[in-house]
Design an enzyme around this catalytic site. Structure first.
Site, PDB file in Angstrom:
ATOM      1  N   SER A 145       0.846  -1.224   0.059  1.00 17.15           N
ATOM      2  CA  SER A 145       0.033  -0.185  -0.078  1.00 17.15           C
ATOM      3  C   SER A 145       0.994   1.278  -0.006  1.00 17.15           C
ATOM      4  O   SER A 145       2.196   1.178   0.142  1.00 17.15           O
ATOM      5  CB  SER A 145      -0.681   0.075   1.254  1.00 17.15           C
ATOM      6  OG  SER A 145      -1.434   1.212   1.670  1.00 17.15           O
ATOM      7  N   TYR A 158      -3.176   0.260  10.068  1.00 17.18           N
ATOM      8  CA  TYR A 158      -3.068  -0.339   8.720  1.00 17.18           C
ATOM      9  C   TYR A 158      -1.490  -0.060   8.076  1.00 17.18           C
ATOM     10  O   TYR A 158      -0.943  -0.619   7.601  1.00 17.18           O
ATOM     11  CB  TYR A 158      -4.212   0.243   8.033  1.00 17.18           C
ATOM     12  CG  TYR A 158      -4.433   0.015   6.551  1.00 17.18           C
ATOM     13  CD1 TYR A 158      -3.613   0.792   5.684  1.00 17.18           C
ATOM     14  CD2 TYR A 158      -4.984  -0.932   5.973  1.00 17.18           C
ATOM     15  CE1 TYR A 158      -3.645   0.530   4.009  1.00 17.18           C
ATOM     16  CE2 TYR A 158      -4.997  -1.439   4.715  1.00 17.18           C
ATOM     17  CZ  TYR A 158      -4.547  -0.578   3.753  1.00 17.18           C
ATOM     18  OH  TYR A 158      -4.488  -0.733   2.298  1.00 17.18           O
TER      19      TYR A 158
HETATM   20  P1  NAP Z   1     -11.968  -4.744  -0.328  1.00 15.28           P
HETATM   21  O1  NAP Z   1     -13.123  -4.309  -1.139  1.00 15.28           O
HETATM   22  O2  NAP Z   1     -12.180  -4.226   1.180  1.00 15.28           O
HETATM   23  O3  NAP Z   1     -11.836  -6.458  -0.327  1.00 15.28           O
HETATM   24  C1  NAP Z   1     -10.882  -7.088   0.670  1.00 15.28           C
HETATM   25  C2  NAP Z   1     -11.432  -8.306   0.519  1.00 15.28           C
HETATM   26  O4  NAP Z   1     -10.436  -9.186   1.650  1.00 15.28           O
HETATM   27  C3  NAP Z   1     -12.898  -8.603   0.646  1.00 15.28           C
HETATM   28  O5  NAP Z   1     -13.258  -9.511  -0.604  1.00 15.28           O
HETATM   29  C4  NAP Z   1     -12.861  -9.228   1.942  1.00 15.28           C
HETATM   30  O6  NAP Z   1     -13.895  -9.982   2.147  1.00 15.28           O
HETATM   31  C5  NAP Z   1     -11.531 -10.062   1.965  1.00 15.28           C
HETATM   32  N1  NAP Z   1     -11.291 -10.239   3.636  1.00 15.28           N
HETATM   33  C6  NAP Z   1     -11.348  -9.432   4.697  1.00 15.28           C
HETATM   34  N2  NAP Z   1     -11.055 -10.003   5.694  1.00 15.28           N
HETATM   35  C7  NAP Z   1     -10.978 -11.465   5.468  1.00 15.28           C
HETATM   36  C8  NAP Z   1     -10.425 -12.784   6.083  1.00 15.28           C
HETATM   37  N3  NAP Z   1     -10.237 -12.696   7.285  1.00 15.28           N
HETATM   38  N4  NAP Z   1     -10.334 -14.014   5.278  1.00 15.28           N
HETATM   39  C9  NAP Z   1     -10.642 -13.903   3.998  1.00 15.28           C
HETATM   40  N5  NAP Z   1     -11.190 -12.798   3.173  1.00 15.28           N
HETATM   41  C10 NAP Z   1     -11.079 -11.777   3.775  1.00 15.28           C
HETATM   42  O7  NAP Z   1     -10.455  -3.942  -0.536  1.00 15.28           O
HETATM   43  P2  NAP Z   1      -9.703  -3.748  -1.914  1.00 15.28           P
HETATM   44  O8  NAP Z   1      -9.780  -2.160  -1.948  1.00 15.28           O
HETATM   45  O9  NAP Z   1     -10.163  -4.546  -2.856  1.00 15.28           O
HETATM   46  O10 NAP Z   1      -8.363  -3.971  -1.336  1.00 15.28           O
HETATM   47  C11 NAP Z   1      -7.583  -5.513  -1.669  1.00 15.28           C
HETATM   48  C12 NAP Z   1      -6.369  -5.385  -0.938  1.00 15.28           C
HETATM   49  O11 NAP Z   1      -5.574  -4.158  -1.486  1.00 15.28           O
HETATM   50  C13 NAP Z   1      -6.329  -5.131   0.626  1.00 15.28           C
HETATM   51  O12 NAP Z   1      -5.247  -5.961   1.285  1.00 15.28           O
HETATM   52  C14 NAP Z   1      -6.088  -3.525   0.756  1.00 15.28           C
HETATM   53  O13 NAP Z   1      -5.751  -3.313   1.979  1.00 15.28           O
HETATM   54  C15 NAP Z   1      -5.093  -3.445  -0.354  1.00 15.28           C
HETATM   55  N6  NAP Z   1      -4.955  -1.986  -0.836  1.00 15.28           N
HETATM   56  C16 NAP Z   1      -6.277  -1.467  -1.296  1.00 15.28           C
HETATM   57  C17 NAP Z   1      -6.169   0.004  -1.870  1.00 15.28           C
HETATM   58  C18 NAP Z   1      -7.136   0.596  -2.500  1.00 15.28           C
HETATM   59  O14 NAP Z   1      -7.096   1.925  -2.613  1.00 15.28           O
HETATM   60  N7  NAP Z   1      -8.547   0.116  -2.612  1.00 15.28           N
HETATM   61  C19 NAP Z   1      -4.827   0.440  -2.062  1.00 15.28           C
HETATM   62  C20 NAP Z   1      -3.761   0.007  -1.507  1.00 15.28           C
HETATM   63  C21 NAP Z   1      -3.731  -1.548  -1.009  1.00 15.28           C
HETATM   64  P3  NAP Z   1     -15.647  -9.448   2.634  1.00 15.28           P
HETATM   65  O15 NAP Z   1     -15.979  -8.407   1.726  1.00 15.28           O
HETATM   66  O16 NAP Z   1     -16.456 -10.501   2.782  1.00 15.28           O
HETATM   67  O17 NAP Z   1     -15.302  -8.761   3.993  1.00 15.28           O
HETATM   68  C1  GCO Z   2      -6.726   5.236   3.245  1.00 12.87           C
HETATM   69  C2  GCO Z   2      -7.288   4.243   2.168  1.00 12.87           C
HETATM   70  C3  GCO Z   2      -5.778   3.755   1.776  1.00 12.87           C
HETATM   71  C4  GCO Z   2      -5.760   2.941   0.729  1.00 12.87           C
HETATM   72  C5  GCO Z   2      -4.471   2.427   0.185  1.00 12.87           C
HETATM   73  C6  GCO Z   2      -3.514   3.212  -0.210  1.00 12.87           C
HETATM   74  O1  GCO Z   2      -7.705   5.509   4.127  1.00 12.87           O
HETATM   75  O2  GCO Z   2      -5.961   6.056   3.183  1.00 12.87           O
HETATM   76  O3  GCO Z   2      -8.066   3.439   2.401  1.00 12.87           O
HETATM   77  O4  GCO Z   2      -5.187   3.244   2.708  1.00 12.87           O
HETATM   78  O5  GCO Z   2      -6.712   1.690   0.942  1.00 12.87           O
HETATM   79  O6  GCO Z   2      -4.030   1.328   1.256  1.00 12.87           O
HETATM   80  O7  GCO Z   2      -2.470   2.681  -0.987  1.00 12.87           O
END
Ligand code: NAP
Ligand code: GCO
Length: 261
Positions: A145, A158
């Site tokens: 992230s 986080y």
């Molecule tokens: P999201 O929409 O919240 O999806 C996260 C997924 O993980 C969901 O399917 C959730 O299931 C599942 N999950 C949570 N806890 C779990 C557990 N204990 N066992 C199995 N599955 C579990 O998040 P996203 O935005 O797609 O992000 C995916 C990953 O990328 C995360 O690690 C996040 O930190 C990272 N990330 C996101 C962003 C961003 O901007 N979106 C940026 C950087 C990194 P449920 O839906 O059933 O809860």
């Molecule tokens: C926040 C966001 C970020 C993104 C991502 C950025 O609240 O700042 O959720 O944490 O999820 O991790 O790279």
């Protein structure tokens, strides 16, 4: 292009029922991989299986909690029996809690670290054990992230977890590269998913902030991650170890600019 061909490979994407995980799984499938994904909610798994089918991707759904080692052991074995030996593990499942540290409970802090840092360790430990038992190498891709590099108000747990995941990735690379297992990470910038919806939609001021703070001037589309994922999952990255590829529209390249410039 054979370097990027995943034909015959099996990829397990945790939390692959929507968001970045589903986009990455679809990308790996486009390159030829067979997909297994998990989630913790049955109805999410059902809806996701329909979505994968609708887009022509064969993906097997499994309900297990990545923080529960007993379930991980059971389901890694089940997936390898149903779909085949896992060649690619994407540690994507994750949560965030946006609470100022002075107000955050220890329980909340520990839950974020358990899912975002401990679970990738549990998953990788058992998938890699199986790879080594078969004398095969493999690919580990950890979802890092911006918070692997930067802090932000209210996301202390986080950031600690994602900063730790960056270093865990380097240690996975250190311990497993000799077994032809490449462990690397993808560090997305700010992407339009359900996880960021609370700070992106409905006129939230953070939306404007990110549009200004991101040189590309937009939120990431989950499909923007497919190229990096295919690269790190394929032979093209066989000598890449412990690297985090930031797919962030330029955020980490700049200190930003005054509003309106
Ligand atoms: P999201 O929409 O919240 O999806 C996260 C997924 O993980 C969901 O399917 C959730 O299931 C599942 N999950 C949570 N806890 C779990 C557990 N204990 N066992 C199995 N599955 C579990 O998040 P996203 O935005 O797609 O992000 C995916 C990953 O990328 C995360 O690690 C996040 O930190 C990272 N990330 C996101 C962003 C961003 O901007 N979106 C940026 C950087 C990194 P449920 O839906 O059933 O809860
Ligand atoms: C926040 C966001 C970020 C993104 C991502 C950025 O609240 O700042 O959720 O944490 O999820 O991790 O790279």
């Amino acid at each position: 292009m054979d370097l990027f061909d995943l034909t015959g490979k099996v990829a397990l994407v945790t939390g692959g029922s929507h968001g970045l995980g589903m986009a990455i799984a679809k990308g790996l499938a486009k390159a030829g991989a067979r997909i297994a994904f998990n989630d913790i909610l049955e109805d999410r798994l059902r809806d996701a299986a329909d979505e994968y089918r609708r887009t022509g991707v064969t993906a097997r759904a499994y309900r297990f909690d990545v923080t529960k080692e007993r379930e991980v052991i059971e389901y890694v074995a089940k997936i390898e029996k149903d779909v085949g030996p896992i060649d690619i593990l994407v540690n994507n499942a994750g949560i965030i809690k946006r609470i100022p540290m002075l107000d955050m409970s220890v329980a909340d802090f520990e839950e974020v670290v358990r899912i975002d840092l401990v679970a990738p360790f549990i998953m990788a430990k058992h998938v890699v054990k199986s790879m080594l038992a078969r004398g095969r190498g493999g690919k580990i891709i950890n979802m890092c992230s911006m918070m692997s590099e930067l802090g932000r108000d209210t996301v202390g747990a986080y950031a600690a977890a994602k900063g730790g995941l960056k270093m865990l990735t380097k240690n996975m690379a250190t311990e497993w590269a000799k077994h032809d297992v490449q462990a690397n990470g993808i560090g997305p910038g700010y992407f339009a998913t359900s996880q960021t919806a609370p700070i992106r939609v409905g006129g939230h001021p953070f939306n404007e902030f990110i549009l200004n703070r991101t040189p590309a001037g937009r939120w990431g589309d989950p499909d923007d991650l497919q190229g990096a994922a295919i690269f790190l999952a394929s032979r093209a990255s066989d000598f890449v170890n412990g690297q985090i590829i930031y797919v962030d529209g330029g955020i980490l390249a700049t200190i930003g600019k005054p509003r309106g410039e």
